[in-house]
Motif scaffolding. Sequence first.
Motif, PDB file in Angstrom:
ATOM      1  N   THR A 179       0.783  -1.191   0.032  1.00  0.00           N
ATOM      2  CA  THR A 179       0.013  -0.003   0.121  1.00  0.00           C
ATOM      3  C   THR A 179       0.800   1.471   0.051  1.00  0.00           C
ATOM      4  OG1 THR A 179      -1.763  -0.964   1.075  1.00  0.00           O
ATOM      5  CG2 THR A 179      -2.072   1.229   1.080  1.00  0.00           C
ATOM      6  N   ALA A 229       0.266   4.284  -2.616  1.00  0.00           N
ATOM      7  CA  ALA A 229       0.058   5.640  -2.241  1.00  0.00           C
ATOM      8  C   ALA A 229       0.954   6.356  -3.084  1.00  0.00           C
ATOM      9  CB  ALA A 229       0.035   5.817  -0.843  1.00  0.00           C
ATOM     10  N   SER A 285      -0.866   6.728  -7.239  1.00  0.00           N
ATOM     11  CA  SER A 285      -1.919   7.817  -7.067  1.00  0.00           C
ATOM     12  C   SER A 285      -1.148   9.149  -7.029  1.00  0.00           C
ATOM     13  CB  SER A 285      -2.486   7.456  -5.831  1.00  0.00           C
ATOM     14  OG  SER A 285      -1.969   8.020  -4.520  1.00  0.00           O
ATOM     15  N   GLY A 318      -3.356  10.333  -1.377  1.00  0.00           N
ATOM     16  CA  GLY A 318      -2.393   9.697  -0.698  1.00  0.00           C
ATOM     17  C   GLY A 318      -2.862   9.550   0.849  1.00  0.00           C
ATOM     18  N   PHE A 349      -5.218   6.329   0.371  1.00  0.00           N
ATOM     19  CA  PHE A 349      -4.336   5.005   0.464  1.00  0.00           C
ATOM     20  C   PHE A 349      -3.814   4.810   1.582  1.00  0.00           C
ATOM     21  CE2 PHE A 349      -4.517   5.160  -4.307  1.00  0.00           C
ATOM     22  CZ  PHE A 349      -4.612   4.060  -4.385  1.00  0.00           C
TER      23      PHE A 349
END
Lengths: 141, 805
Positions: free
Chosen positions: B243, B247, B251, B356, B359
Amino acid sequence: MKEPNDVIIRSVTKVAVVIIFTFAINLFFSGHHYPGGGFIGGLAFASAIILLFLTFDIETVRKNIPVDFKVLAAVGVLIAVLTGVGAILFDAPFLTQTFGYFNLPIFRKTELATAVIFDIGVGLAVIGTSITIIMSIGDDR
Amino acid sequence: MSSWFHIMILIPFLFAIAVPYIYKQLTPRIHTGWFVLFIPVLIFVYLFAFIPQISKENTITATVPWIPAYNINFTTHIDGLSLIFGLLISGIGALVILYSIFYMSKHREALHNFYVYLLLFMGAMLGLVFSDNIVVLYVFWETTSVSSFLLIAYWYEREKSRYGAQKSMLITIFGGLAMLAGFIMLSMITDTYSIREMVSNAADIPSHSLFVPAMILILIGAFTKSAQFPFSIWLPDAMEAPTPISAYLHSATMVKAGIYLVARLTPIFGGAAEWFWLVSGVGIITLLYGSVNAVRQTDLKALLAYSTISQLGLIMSLLGLGSASLYYGVGNDSSVYAVAIFAAIFHLVNHSTFKGCLFMVVGIIDHETGTRDIRRLGGLMHLMPISFTLTVIGSFAMAGLPPFNGFLSKEMFFTAVLNVSNMSVFNADAIGLAIPVIAWIASVFTFVYSMILVFKTFRGKNKPEKLGRDVHEAPIGMLISPLVLGSLVMVIFFFPNVLSDYLLNPALHAVLPTLADAGELNVKISAWHGWNTELFMTLGVIGLGALLYIYLKKWYRIYHLYPDNFTLNNMYNLGLEKMESSSKFITERYMTGFLRDYLVYIFSFIILVVGGAMWLFDGFSFDPSSDAPANFFELGLMFAMIITAITVLFSKTRLTAIVAVGALGFLVSFFFVLFRAPDLALTQLVVETVTTALFLLCFYHLPQMKKEISRVRFKAVNAFISIGVGVLVTIVALAANGNRLFESISSFYENSYELAGAKNIVNAILVDFRGFDTMLEILVLTVAGLGVYTLIKLRPRRDRNEGAE
């Protein structure tokens, strides 16, 4: 299978190999001004080792020359590349070679050239590669 | 100072070298991430110090030569746009690394791999946004693709990770290569590799015939990277990455590289109708596609992935709409459209903050509950109050609600699309009206999935039986990063003009330099601008969106109406499968495993190409006038060679053949002696010796030569090809002697003693003048040697056993 009678080739090889080695090294160093150089010197050197292979068997030679020729080839390439990189450190383009004349104790006025270092790399790569190939093919039985 | 800036870009790469050692020495005592954290923080502080200068419209350029001979230099250029990206990369990078320290277990994970890839990416991304030279930019661009591939495949033992990594690699590298072709065309048009020089000559570019091809190719690169429709399919699969990576790369930063490129090249391509329609059209379709598909996702990260696609589409379409301002030139009309560019940059920053944050929160949920499946989650509000608050902030910003920064940029987006419907250029009449409608529908869906994210996860009934563990709030270390981003979301809403004055306006001026010089660009952001259409559109979004969310169960079935076979993913998989099977089919047609066939291919190809070229260019001209007369020795050698060659053909045993071939080689070396080429003669002698020995060794393994009984046709083809090659080579050799196109270059090498200190010209050429060739030759030689070794020694064991039987 009967043991072949190879006294003559064994005796000749023992002498000849030394001569070929000497000649190969001579060829290598004379390359700067006279016929010779890393490629030829390396190949001549390799041919001496091949002669050893043909006369004695591979295992014996491998035991007496404990060098991994794959590594030798890689070291050769590395030396050649590093001499190129060395030029960058002196702010010259990659692989610039230079030479100079120096007064050395025994040799008097001697020319030293970086190209020789590069040539050592070439020679080692040639020796390493040719012996690697021949050993892999010859050993596969 | 110039070199400091280059060092800043290179620091992540350099530090990456140290990471494995740190990991090896200090794990598991100290988490490796603490050391890595210094790098982005340092870079962020360093870049932050540039803000005062940049906000005064200064730009800074510095050059370090790389390949000066080809005009390819590592030129960095700092202006508003690149500075915003630089701050995002280092700032969010620092937060992500801080977060990862708590997310990635130091006991279980291969942290050295993780941080090496991460630093690799960070350096590449910084290099990408600060490079002025397009070739350098391309190198960094592909480096980001590679590091993204490595990070997606971080848990490489999972099949889905590998699948996702391969997909992203195939798509983004394909786009990158297309972009390279576009860059080359662009440099052919403008005769420079520098983006700034291209921009200053932008007026002459559109008339060139390569203008549109270059534009389309570069846009393919940008669209694949920024996951625009139809290339967007790689992004949801990229969610297999840890993850923190999702992030950071997928993204906040890497997927914005395409946006950056489009913004950076707007001064060159903007104002053209093709650019306007492609960028805004693809952007708006992506916006709708992403938001509609996000609603049907049940995995939280997949939902966020589709929402990222949709938001990227929004930013892309804003850049497209804003490019219209260049069409109008300097004037009132242009500044109306320039607002769209401003909104794009603004939303880009906002999206990085709230996405951010989201996420990271999803990562926390995943970490604490062990699942990201919406159907198994619910009622987490009381258990994870901080995460809940952060999700509300992030989602409501994403949905475009006040008092969050997304509201401001969303309103500006509506302003921009409404302006287009009034536009009179580029044949925008009918479609121009459709754009606000599509944008509005997409916003409704955005609202729906934002609500799903908040309410399905945190409200409703808690389902502990589906989770099978006690759920509690994450450790504080994990919450710091999303808290920072979440508070930024709020701060930007209340003080948008601080950001706008110091960063957004300089960035806008970097995108639209011609308009900025006229001094007409200075956008102020205000939260309240009366009861205008934009506000009513937002209210409509909230109203309809809320209704759709409440009755989600009733209309959700329409998603099942779309047949699965026609999804882009399915087409991708099918394409990949078909490509593999068809290439296998073709390969098996000609790879017969029969050595003679390969020789036939090679030699007939030579006859066709070389002979064809000779015939086409009328190369059959012979000029024997300058040839020396052949003397007795040469004639003798020639006859000896002919005899040995014929011996090879008619030899009954292999040994005879090998000896004859060897004799032929030695005879050739005599020729070299006669022509006074001792180096060649020596080489030929030694090579011949070694190869004869090699032949003898191979010979050991070969079966006895049999009298081959073969058909006449088979022999006729052999004879035709061998005679053909022989005749061709002879003709080429003779013709080469008769033609002299260029002056001989040998005179240069004659001074080898002065130039290289060597009296042996041949060796001086080998090691000095053409040292590069020699270096690569020995490299090839070594690789070939290793190839022989691997083929013979490292065969699968099964084969060897079979061979022994």
